[in-house]
Design a protein around this motif. Structure first.
Motif, PDB file in Angstrom:
ATOM      1  N   LEU A   1     -37.694  29.559  57.705  1.00 20.02           N
ATOM      2  CA  LEU A   1     -36.549  29.967  58.494  1.00 20.02           C
ATOM      3  C   LEU A   1     -35.365  30.265  57.597  1.00 20.02           C
ATOM      4  CD1 LEU A   1     -36.700  27.265  61.284  1.00 20.02           C
ATOM      5  CD2 LEU A   1     -37.220  29.670  61.549  1.00 20.02           C
ATOM      6  N   ASP A   2     -34.635  31.311  57.944  1.00 19.02           N
ATOM      7  CA  ASP A   2     -33.429  31.673  57.204  1.00 19.02           C
ATOM      8  C   ASP A   2     -32.264  30.889  57.783  1.00 19.02           C
ATOM      9  OD1 ASP A   2     -31.415  32.814  55.769  1.00 19.02           O
ATOM     10  OD2 ASP A   2     -31.552  34.783  56.714  1.00 19.02           O
ATOM     11  N   LYS A   3     -31.662  30.043  56.977  1.00 19.30           N
ATOM     12  CA  LYS A   3     -30.539  29.220  57.435  1.00 19.30           C
ATOM     13  C   LYS A   3     -29.229  29.753  56.883  1.00 19.30           C
ATOM     14  CE  LYS A   3     -33.207  25.062  58.110  1.00 19.30           C
ATOM     15  NZ  LYS A   3     -33.297  23.644  57.865  1.00 19.30           N
ATOM     16  N   THR A   4     -29.060  31.068  56.923  1.00 17.53           N
ATOM     17  CA  THR A   4     -27.834  31.685  56.435  1.00 17.53           C
ATOM     18  C   THR A   4     -26.658  31.214  57.278  1.00 17.53           C
ATOM     19  OG1 THR A   4     -29.082  33.623  55.756  1.00 17.53           O
ATOM     20  CG2 THR A   4     -26.701  33.871  55.923  1.00 17.53           C
ATOM     21  N   PHE A   5     -25.617  30.798  56.602  1.00 12.32           N
ATOM     22  CA  PHE A   5     -24.427  30.287  57.267  1.00 12.32           C
ATOM     23  C   PHE A   5     -23.258  31.172  56.886  1.00 12.32           C
ATOM     24  CE2 PHE A   5     -20.748  27.300  57.255  1.00 12.32           C
ATOM     25  CZ  PHE A   5     -20.725  27.037  58.605  1.00 12.32           C
ATOM     26  N   VAL A   6     -22.605  31.745  57.869  1.00 11.39           N
ATOM     27  CA  VAL A   6     -21.455  32.608  57.611  1.00 11.39           C
ATOM     28  C   VAL A   6     -20.186  31.790  57.787  1.00 11.39           C
ATOM     29  CG1 VAL A   6     -20.238  34.693  58.341  1.00 11.39           C
ATOM     30  CG2 VAL A   6     -22.737  34.625  58.415  1.00 11.39           C
ATOM     31  N   VAL A   7     -19.373  31.740  56.738  1.00 11.60           N
ATOM     32  CA  VAL A   7     -18.127  30.993  56.766  1.00 11.60           C
ATOM     33  C   VAL A   7     -16.980  31.973  56.948  1.00 11.60           C
ATOM     34  CG1 VAL A   7     -16.618  29.454  55.471  1.00 11.60           C
ATOM     35  CG2 VAL A   7     -19.085  29.215  55.287  1.00 11.60           C
ATOM     36  N   SER A   8     -16.109  31.682  57.860  1.00 10.74           N
ATOM     37  CA  SER A   8     -14.963  32.532  58.141  1.00 10.74           C
ATOM     38  C   SER A   8     -14.049  32.645  56.920  1.00 10.74           C
ATOM     39  CB  SER A   8     -14.172  31.938  59.310  1.00 10.74           C
ATOM     40  OG  SER A   8     -12.921  32.549  59.441  1.00 10.74           O
ATOM     41  N   ASP A   9     -13.526  33.848  56.689  1.00  9.52           N
ATOM     42  CA  ASP A   9     -12.565  34.049  55.600  1.00  9.52           C
ATOM     43  C   ASP A   9     -11.350  33.143  55.761  1.00  9.52           C
ATOM     44  OD1 ASP A   9     -14.131  35.960  54.376  1.00  9.52           O
ATOM     45  OD2 ASP A   9     -13.057  37.652  55.265  1.00  9.52           O
ATOM     46  N   GLU A  10     -11.000  32.816  57.010  1.00  4.25           N
ATOM     47  CA  GLU A  10      -9.845  31.955  57.255  1.00  4.25           C
ATOM     48  C   GLU A  10     -10.088  30.521  56.772  1.00  4.25           C
ATOM     49  OE1 GLU A  10      -9.066  32.471  61.422  1.00  4.25           O
ATOM     50  OE2 GLU A  10      -7.657  34.087  61.039  1.00  4.25           O
ATOM     51  N   LEU A  11     -11.346  30.137  56.610  1.00  5.55           N
ATOM     52  CA  LEU A  11     -11.644  28.814  56.067  1.00  5.55           C
ATOM     53  C   LEU A  11     -11.571  28.801  54.546  1.00  5.55           C
ATOM     54  CD1 LEU A  11     -14.612  27.479  58.221  1.00  5.55           C
ATOM     55  CD2 LEU A  11     -12.344  26.481  58.006  1.00  5.55           C
ATOM     56  N   LEU A  12     -11.985  29.886  53.926  1.00  9.35           N
ATOM     57  CA  LEU A  12     -12.066  29.930  52.466  1.00  9.35           C
ATOM     58  C   LEU A  12     -10.771  30.367  51.791  1.00  9.35           C
ATOM     59  CD1 LEU A  12     -15.632  31.440  52.068  1.00  9.35           C
ATOM     60  CD2 LEU A  12     -14.953  29.044  51.977  1.00  9.35           C
ATOM     61  N   SER A  13      -9.958  31.122  52.501  1.00 13.02           N
ATOM     62  CA  SER A  13      -8.723  31.643  51.926  1.00 13.02           C
ATOM     63  C   SER A  13      -7.666  30.544  51.816  1.00 13.02           C
ATOM     64  CB  SER A  13      -8.187  32.776  52.806  1.00 13.02           C
ATOM     65  OG  SER A  13      -6.958  33.233  52.323  1.00 13.02           O
ATOM     66  N   ASN A  14      -6.953  30.526  50.695  1.00 13.06           N
ATOM     67  CA  ASN A  14      -5.854  29.569  50.558  1.00 13.06           C
ATOM     68  C   ASN A  14      -4.678  29.938  51.445  1.00 13.06           C
ATOM     69  OD1 ASN A  14      -7.135  27.892  48.737  1.00 13.06           O
ATOM     70  ND2 ASN A  14      -6.434  29.066  46.985  1.00 13.06           N
ATOM     71  N   ASN A  15      -4.496  31.219  51.680  1.00  9.65           N
ATOM     72  CA  ASN A  15      -3.402  31.700  52.515  1.00  9.65           C
ATOM     73  C   ASN A  15      -3.975  32.573  53.616  1.00  9.65           C
ATOM     74  OD1 ASN A  15      -1.197  30.699  50.767  1.00  9.65           O
ATOM     75  ND2 ASN A  15      -2.083  32.138  49.331  1.00  9.65           N
ATOM     76  N   ILE A  16      -3.523  32.334  54.852  1.00 12.57           N
ATOM     77  CA  ILE A  16      -3.989  33.104  55.993  1.00 12.57           C
ATOM     78  C   ILE A  16      -2.898  34.087  56.387  1.00 12.57           C
ATOM     79  CG2 ILE A  16      -4.820  33.002  58.371  1.00 12.57           C
ATOM     80  CD1 ILE A  16      -5.645  30.094  57.791  1.00 12.57           C
ATOM     81  N   LYS A  17      -3.245  35.362  56.438  1.00 12.09           N
ATOM     82  CA  LYS A  17      -2.284  36.419  56.766  1.00 12.09           C
ATOM     83  C   LYS A  17      -1.612  36.143  58.116  1.00 12.09           C
ATOM     84  CE  LYS A  17      -1.913  41.395  57.032  1.00 12.09           C
ATOM     85  NZ  LYS A  17      -2.584  42.680  56.893  1.00 12.09           N
ATOM     86  N   SER A  18      -0.333  36.401  58.167  1.00 10.16           N
ATOM     87  CA  SER A  18       0.499  36.268  59.373  1.00 10.16           C
ATOM     88  C   SER A  18       0.654  34.828  59.844  1.00 10.16           C
ATOM     89  CB  SER A  18      -0.044  37.138  60.508  1.00 10.16           C
ATOM     90  OG  SER A  18      -0.070  38.494  60.125  1.00 10.16           O
ATOM     91  N   THR A  19       0.598  33.868  58.913  1.00  9.08           N
ATOM     92  CA  THR A  19       0.868  32.467  59.270  1.00  9.08           C
ATOM     93  C   THR A  19       1.941  31.911  58.349  1.00  9.08           C
ATOM     94  OG1 THR A  19      -0.790  31.520  57.758  1.00  9.08           O
ATOM     95  CG2 THR A  19      -1.536  32.064  59.996  1.00  9.08           C
ATOM     96  N   THR A  20       2.533  30.817  58.782  1.00  6.76           N
ATOM     97  CA  THR A  20       3.421  30.049  57.919  1.00  6.76           C
ATOM     98  C   THR A  20       2.744  28.706  57.659  1.00  6.76           C
ATOM     99  OG1 THR A  20       4.608  29.159  59.825  1.00  6.76           O
ATOM    100  CG2 THR A  20       5.529  31.126  58.790  1.00  6.76           C
ATOM    101  N   GLN A  21       3.071  28.103  56.535  1.00  9.55           N
ATOM    102  CA  GLN A  21       2.456  26.830  56.166  1.00  9.55           C
ATOM    103  C   GLN A  21       3.499  25.725  56.212  1.00  9.55           C
ATOM    104  OE1 GLN A  21       0.718  27.392  52.306  1.00  9.55           O
ATOM    105  NE2 GLN A  21      -0.820  28.827  53.047  1.00  9.55           N
ATOM    106  N   SER A  22       3.156  24.654  56.913  1.00 16.84           N
ATOM    107  CA  SER A  22       4.004  23.465  56.974  1.00 16.84           C
ATOM    108  C   SER A  22       3.264  22.334  56.277  1.00 16.84           C
ATOM    109  CB  SER A  22       4.285  23.065  58.425  1.00 16.84           C
ATOM    110  OG  SER A  22       4.963  24.092  59.105  1.00 16.84           O
TER     111      SER A  22
END
Length: 82
Positions: free
Chosen positions: A1-22
């Motif tokens: 079985l292929d257990k390919t797991f797709v991880v969202s770019d929003e999880l891997l990116s240090n900065n998420i476009k159009s957000t502010t960080q607190s």
């Protein structure tokens, strides 16, 4: 079985476009968590940090529950992504 797991770019990116960080600090001034908020103040992602001897663990969790864990090994300077 292929257990390919797709991880969202929003999880891997240090900065998420159009957000502010607190940043929330612990009493010892270490970072407890970073919240990435959209323009309406909604939390897009929480990054929660825990500290042990020679390791920092960061758990990134999106508002839909998807999560990824980063383990920063301070003795080997390696990063493990789970």
């Amino acid at each position: 079985l292929d257990k390919t797991f797709v991880v969202s770019d929003e999880l891997l990116s240090n900065n998420i476009k159009s957000t502010t960080q607190s940043i929330v600090f612990n009493a010892d001034r270490s970072v407890q968590k970073i919240q990435h908020k959209d323009s309406f103040g909604g939390i897009v992602r929480d990054d929660v940090f825990t500290y042990t001897t020679n390791q920092i663990t960061e758990v990134r969790t999106l508002s839909d529950g998807q999560a990824v864990t980063y383990k920063y090994h301070l003795d080997t300077l390696e990063t493990e992504i789970i």
